[in-house]
Write a protein that holds these residues in place. Structure first.
Motif, PDB file in Angstrom:
ATOM      1  N   GLN A 135      -9.023  16.807  22.354  1.00 30.46           N
ATOM      2  CA  GLN A 135      -9.374  17.825  21.351  1.00 30.46           C
ATOM      3  C   GLN A 135     -10.158  17.264  20.267  1.00 30.46           C
ATOM      4  O   GLN A 135     -11.333  17.370  19.545  1.00 30.46           O
ATOM      5  CB  GLN A 135      -8.149  18.497  20.902  1.00 30.46           C
TER       6      GLN A 135
ATOM      7  N   SER B 291     -11.256  21.985  23.722  1.00 26.05           N
ATOM      8  CA  SER B 291     -10.257  22.815  23.104  1.00 26.05           C
ATOM      9  C   SER B 291      -8.709  22.837  24.361  1.00 26.05           C
ATOM     10  O   SER B 291      -8.563  21.480  24.885  1.00 26.05           O
ATOM     11  CB  SER B 291     -10.507  23.951  24.188  1.00 26.05           C
TER      12      SER B 291
ATOM     13  N   THR C  63      -6.440  24.211  25.972  1.00 22.87           N
ATOM     14  CA  THR C  63      -6.421  24.505  27.234  1.00 22.87           C
ATOM     15  C   THR C  63      -6.389  23.846  27.703  1.00 22.87           C
ATOM     16  O   THR C  63      -6.200  22.716  29.200  1.00 22.87           O
ATOM     17  CB  THR C  63      -6.788  26.097  26.946  1.00 22.87           C
TER      18      THR C  63
ATOM     19  N   GLY D  46      -4.979  20.344  27.874  1.00 21.05           N
ATOM     20  CA  GLY D  46      -3.403  19.964  28.584  1.00 21.05           C
ATOM     21  C   GLY D  46      -3.805  20.272  29.749  1.00 21.05           C
ATOM     22  O   GLY D  46      -3.467  19.251  30.733  1.00 21.05           O
ATOM     23  N   LEU D  47      -4.607  20.995  30.943  1.00 20.37           N
ATOM     24  CA  LEU D  47      -5.611  20.748  32.211  1.00 20.37           C
ATOM     25  C   LEU D  47      -5.894  19.412  32.426  1.00 20.37           C
ATOM     26  O   LEU D  47      -6.115  18.978  33.696  1.00 20.37           O
ATOM     27  CB  LEU D  47      -6.980  22.474  32.473  1.00 20.37           C
TER      28      LEU D  47
END
Length: 206
Positions: free
Chosen positions: A39, A45, A47, A50-51
């Motif tokens: 990040q 982002s 999201t 995390g992915l």
């Protein structure tokens, strides 16, 4: 007060928990640093950051039961040695991350290798620790192992500032990757030196 200290006389139990300490400290450190750097450094982002670790989860879902069956047949020592070493290689592969960021070539290969190593490690590690203790004490044995993993992760994250030099820039990220690799390699060495396959369950006096 309810913890029977005699549990720690069982070789596979205490050795497995030492390996757990190294492996889960590395896991927590890797997950924390990777998510933050993707990040703050790479500009993804929350999201997408995390992915980025999703391949690890997919590999565990697909292969964990198979690895557990193989460890039950061949013994857990080899899996608990090779798994952390493969994870160490995966973490070292994240040194490919550079100032010109590309997830597919710089992060994904390391995540795949890391996921394979984690899949090889987790099921044999858990079954070895619990299998070293009789079923009447499996609950407390599981609780101890869970506590060791959580405390190791908390300490690793708490020390991140001193470990990477106080700044999670690209150099700090690379330093953290090397620290994670070293912790995982230590977990593999501890497993190789300490774990014994087909250990007879030992009764433990309360």
């Amino acid at each position: 007060p309810i913890l029977p200290l005699g549990l720690f006389r069982v070789r596979n139990f205490w050795t497995g928990n030492v390996a757990t300490m190294f492996v889960y400290a590395a896991l927590s450190l890797n997950g924390f640093v990777l998510a933050i750097y993707l990040q703050e450094g790479a500009g993804l982002s929350a999201t997408l950051a995390g992915l980025a670790s999703l391949p690890v989860t997919i590999l565990m879902i697909l292969l964990s039961s198979r690895v557990g069956a193989l460890a039950g047949r061949w013994g857990a020592r080899g899996f608990m040695t090779v798994g952390p070493l493969v994870m160490a290689v995966g973490s070292a592969m994240l040194l490919l991350v550079g100032s010109s960021f590309d997830y597919w070539w710089q992060v994904l290969p390391g995540m795949v290798v890391f996921g394979l190593g984690l899949t090889i490690t987790v099921s044999p590690l858990t079954s070895t620790i619990l299998g070293a203790i009789g079923p009447e004490q499996s609950g407390i044995a599981s609780a101890v192992n869970n506590a060791v993993s959580r405390v190791a992760g908390l300490i690793a994250v708490a020390m991140i500032g001193s470990a990477i030099g106080g700044s999670l820039d690209l150099d700090g990220f690379h330093r953290s990757c090397l620290i994670v690799s070293a912790l995982l390699a230590a977990g593999g060495v501890v497993s190789w030196l300490g774990i014994r396959d087909a250990q007879r369950r030992e009764p433990v006096e309360p």
